[in-house]
Motif scaffolding. Sequence first.
Motif, PDB file in Angstrom:
ATOM      1  N   VAL A  26      -5.426   1.783 -10.687  1.00 11.35           N
ATOM      2  CA  VAL A  26      -5.755   0.715 -11.635  1.00 11.35           C
ATOM      3  C   VAL A  26      -4.532  -0.170 -11.881  1.00 11.35           C
ATOM      4  CG1 VAL A  26      -6.547   0.211 -13.966  1.00 11.35           C
ATOM      5  CG2 VAL A  26      -7.516   2.160 -12.712  1.00 11.35           C
ATOM      6  N   THR A  27      -3.395   0.457 -12.195  1.00 12.78           N
ATOM      7  CA  THR A  27      -2.190  -0.331 -12.485  1.00 12.78           C
ATOM      8  C   THR A  27      -1.599  -0.939 -11.213  1.00 12.78           C
ATOM      9  OG1 THR A  27      -0.907   1.729 -12.436  1.00 12.78           O
ATOM     10  CG2 THR A  27      -1.625   0.921 -14.582  1.00 12.78           C
ATOM     11  N   TRP A  28      -1.683  -0.218 -10.108  1.00 13.13           N
ATOM     12  CA  TRP A  28      -1.228  -0.806  -8.840  1.00 13.13           C
ATOM     13  C   TRP A  28      -2.111  -1.998  -8.472  1.00 13.13           C
ATOM     14  CZ3 TRP A  28       1.943   1.526  -4.569  1.00 13.13           C
ATOM     15  CH2 TRP A  28       2.852   2.474  -5.065  1.00 13.13           C
ATOM     16  N   GLY A  29      -3.399  -1.879  -8.773  1.00 13.04           N
ATOM     17  CA  GLY A  29      -4.323  -2.975  -8.491  1.00 13.04           C
ATOM     18  C   GLY A  29      -3.990  -4.218  -9.285  1.00 13.04           C
ATOM     19  N   ASP A  30      -3.424  -4.052 -10.486  1.00  9.32           N
ATOM     20  CA  ASP A  30      -2.997  -5.205 -11.273  1.00  9.32           C
ATOM     21  C   ASP A  30      -1.908  -5.996 -10.547  1.00  9.32           C
ATOM     22  OD1 ASP A  30      -4.746  -4.507 -13.296  1.00  9.32           O
ATOM     23  OD2 ASP A  30      -3.230  -3.445 -14.479  1.00  9.32           O
ATOM     24  N   ARG A  31      -1.178  -5.340  -9.649  1.00  6.04           N
ATOM     25  CA  ARG A  31      -0.137  -6.001  -8.852  1.00  6.04           C
ATOM     26  C   ARG A  31      -0.655  -6.428  -7.473  1.00  6.04           C
ATOM     27  NH1 ARG A  31       5.230  -5.390 -10.498  1.00  6.04           N
ATOM     28  NH2 ARG A  31       5.906  -5.654  -8.322  1.00  6.04           N
ATOM     29  N   GLY A  32      -1.953  -6.203  -7.229  1.00  3.64           N
ATOM     30  CA  GLY A  32      -2.521  -6.558  -5.941  1.00  3.64           C
ATOM     31  C   GLY A  32      -2.189  -5.560  -4.851  1.00  3.64           C
ATOM     32  N   ALA A  33      -1.911  -4.307  -5.234  1.00  2.97           N
ATOM     33  CA  ALA A  33      -1.531  -3.284  -4.268  1.00  2.97           C
ATOM     34  C   ALA A  33      -2.510  -2.112  -4.324  1.00  2.97           C
ATOM     35  CB  ALA A  33      -0.111  -2.798  -4.543  1.00  2.97           C
ATOM     36  N   ARG A  34      -2.476  -1.295  -3.268  1.00  2.81           N
ATOM     37  CA  ARG A  34      -3.371  -0.146  -3.167  1.00  2.81           C
ATOM     38  C   ARG A  34      -2.552   1.152  -3.114  1.00  2.81           C
ATOM     39  NH1 ARG A  34      -5.576   0.718   1.256  1.00  2.81           N
ATOM     40  NH2 ARG A  34      -4.265  -0.616   2.577  1.00  2.81           N
ATOM     41  N   VAL A  35      -3.178   2.248  -3.539  1.00  2.00           N
ATOM     42  CA  VAL A  35      -2.534   3.556  -3.451  1.00  2.00           C
ATOM     43  C   VAL A  35      -3.601   4.616  -3.216  1.00  2.00           C
ATOM     44  CG1 VAL A  35      -2.553   3.800  -5.976  1.00  2.00           C
ATOM     45  CG2 VAL A  35      -1.001   5.209  -4.603  1.00  2.00           C
ATOM     46  N   ASN A  36      -3.332   5.484  -2.242  1.00  2.00           N
ATOM     47  CA  ASN A  36      -4.275   6.538  -1.894  1.00  2.00           C
ATOM     48  C   ASN A  36      -3.541   7.849  -1.653  1.00  2.00           C
ATOM     49  OD1 ASN A  36      -7.051   5.257  -1.629  1.00  2.00           O
ATOM     50  ND2 ASN A  36      -5.853   3.885  -0.325  1.00  2.00           N
ATOM     51  N   CYS A  37      -4.341   8.878  -1.509  1.00  2.00           N
ATOM     52  CA  CYS A  37      -3.845  10.234  -1.325  1.00  2.00           C
ATOM     53  C   CYS A  37      -4.347  10.760   0.019  1.00  2.00           C
ATOM     54  CB  CYS A  37      -4.420  11.098  -2.450  1.00  2.00           C
ATOM     55  SG  CYS A  37      -3.348  12.365  -3.057  1.00  2.00           S
ATOM     56  N   LEU A  38      -3.578  11.621   0.638  1.00  2.05           N
ATOM     57  CA  LEU A  38      -3.970  12.290   1.873  1.00  2.05           C
ATOM     58  C   LEU A  38      -3.800  13.784   1.664  1.00  2.05           C
ATOM     59  CD1 LEU A  38      -2.575  10.795   5.221  1.00  2.05           C
ATOM     60  CD2 LEU A  38      -4.682  12.059   4.905  1.00  2.05           C
ATOM     61  N   SER A  39      -4.823  14.567   1.952  1.00  2.78           N
ATOM     62  CA  SER A  39      -4.749  16.013   1.748  1.00  2.78           C
ATOM     63  C   SER A  39      -4.850  16.740   3.086  1.00  2.78           C
ATOM     64  CB  SER A  39      -5.862  16.483   0.808  1.00  2.78           C
ATOM     65  OG  SER A  39      -5.567  16.130  -0.524  1.00  2.78           O
ATOM     66  N   PRO A  40      -3.710  17.019   3.707  1.00  3.41           N
ATOM     67  CA  PRO A  40      -3.749  17.733   4.989  1.00  3.41           C
ATOM     68  C   PRO A  40      -4.088  19.205   4.796  1.00  3.41           C
ATOM     69  CG  PRO A  40      -1.675  16.528   4.691  1.00  3.41           C
ATOM     70  CD  PRO A  40      -2.360  16.600   3.361  1.00  3.41           C
ATOM     71  N   GLY A  41      -4.639  19.782   5.848  1.00 10.15           N
ATOM     72  CA  GLY A  41      -4.829  21.220   5.904  1.00 10.15           C
ATOM     73  C   GLY A  41      -3.595  21.867   6.499  1.00 10.15           C
ATOM     74  N   ALA A  61       0.838  -1.193   0.000  1.00 12.56           N
ATOM     75  CA  ALA A  61       0.000   0.000   0.000  1.00 12.56           C
ATOM     76  C   ALA A  61       0.874   1.244   0.000  1.00 12.56           C
ATOM     77  CB  ALA A  61      -0.931   0.008   1.208  1.00 12.56           C
ATOM     78  N   SER A  62       0.301   2.314  -0.497  1.00 10.79           N
ATOM     79  CA  SER A  62       1.042   3.574  -0.588  1.00 10.79           C
ATOM     80  C   SER A  62       0.138   4.740  -0.236  1.00 10.79           C
ATOM     81  CB  SER A  62       1.594   3.759  -2.007  1.00 10.79           C
ATOM     82  OG  SER A  62       2.290   4.986  -2.129  1.00 10.79           O
ATOM     83  N   VAL A  63       0.752   5.764   0.358  1.00 13.65           N
ATOM     84  CA  VAL A  63       0.053   7.016   0.650  1.00 13.65           C
ATOM     85  C   VAL A  63       0.894   8.165   0.120  1.00 13.65           C
ATOM     86  CG1 VAL A  63      -0.611   8.632   2.467  1.00 13.65           C
ATOM     87  CG2 VAL A  63      -1.248   6.241   2.665  1.00 13.65           C
ATOM     88  N   HIS A  64       0.246   9.061  -0.609  1.00 15.37           N
ATOM     89  CA  HIS A  64       0.922  10.247  -1.135  1.00 15.37           C
ATOM     90  C   HIS A  64       0.316  11.478  -0.488  1.00 15.37           C
ATOM     91  CE1 HIS A  64       3.182   8.219  -4.403  1.00 15.37           C
ATOM     92  NE2 HIS A  64       2.293   7.295  -4.080  1.00 15.37           N
ATOM     93  N   ILE A  65       1.172  12.304   0.103  1.00 17.30           N
ATOM     94  CA  ILE A  65       0.690  13.494   0.784  1.00 17.30           C
ATOM     95  C   ILE A  65       0.460  14.601  -0.235  1.00 17.30           C
ATOM     96  CG2 ILE A  65       1.161  15.215   2.559  1.00 17.30           C
ATOM     97  CD1 ILE A  65       0.712  12.365   3.639  1.00 17.30           C
ATOM     98  N   SER A  66      -0.783  15.019  -0.344  1.00 18.87           N
ATOM     99  CA  SER A  66      -1.153  16.117  -1.237  1.00 18.87           C
ATOM    100  C   SER A  66      -1.438  17.339  -0.367  1.00 18.87           C
ATOM    101  CB  SER A  66      -2.353  15.714  -2.094  1.00 18.87           C
ATOM    102  OG  SER A  66      -2.685  16.744  -3.003  1.00 18.87           O
TER     103      SER A  66
END
Length: 281
Positions: A190-205, A125-130
């Motif tokens: 979509v492409t990460w899902g092809d590898r069985g992985a997840r990726v999301n974004c986090l938007s802090p204030g 899994a991955s998280v990207h800070i936006s």
Amino acid sequence: MSTPSTTAVQVVIGAGSIGQAIARRTGAGKHLLLADFSETNLQDARTALEDAGHTVTTQRVDVSDAASVRALAQAAAGLGDVVQVISTAGVSPVQAPAEAVLAVDLYGTAVVLEEFGKVIAPGGASVHISSMAGHMPAPLDPETAHALAFTPVEELLALPALAPDAVPNSGAAYAIAKQANHLRVQAAAVTWGDRGARVNCLSPGIILTPLARDEMSGPGAEGYREMIEVSAAGRVGTADEVATAAAFLLGPDAGFITGTDLLIDGGVIAALRAGRWQFGA
């Protein structure tokens, strides 16, 4: 006869306060590969995390350089199974001109998504800070949104929507970069899902980090004070609160969540939508 288990690797790109807080919250039992543009930041963070009991390797990275990010991804894969990727790298409008903001915050995120999408382990899994800044402008038109989401990485910065006349200053660059982060993460799911992985974004204030202090002491200081005052929480956030949200998105309880953005802003955007303050005022 049992076989030895493969090392679980966590990659944290950006050795600042949010990156370190997420590493402390989620890095136990993993080999932590810590990356940053600044060697000084790297060494300071390494000392702090090792003193806290973590196993740490460091590598300098420039996310605006695809070869640098590729080398980091390969180094991570060489350490073991890349199970978590946290990307916090970014520059703020008072720290850099528009061109640099687009190169780091927009292109850099796209490169990280692409290169680590090639090495992330199944179940990873991955998280990207936006940033909540990606929620402030009006929604993009469908054609521009699709282009920002799906244009090949090396053609991304040539899009008309990112031309100097369309992005006249660093504030505008920051806002569209964060909008693009949300779109690139959704597309990458979509492409990460092809590898069985997840990726999301986090938007802090407004999280009290050195970057936020730079912004709050800059020309937009009064605007930041107003955002805090009108928000539901009525205060700034902490790096540890961002880490708690990241831990959820990285963990098993979020196993059905991918390609989304979690806004963690104390209600600033809610106040904007309610008309209690105006974007760009």
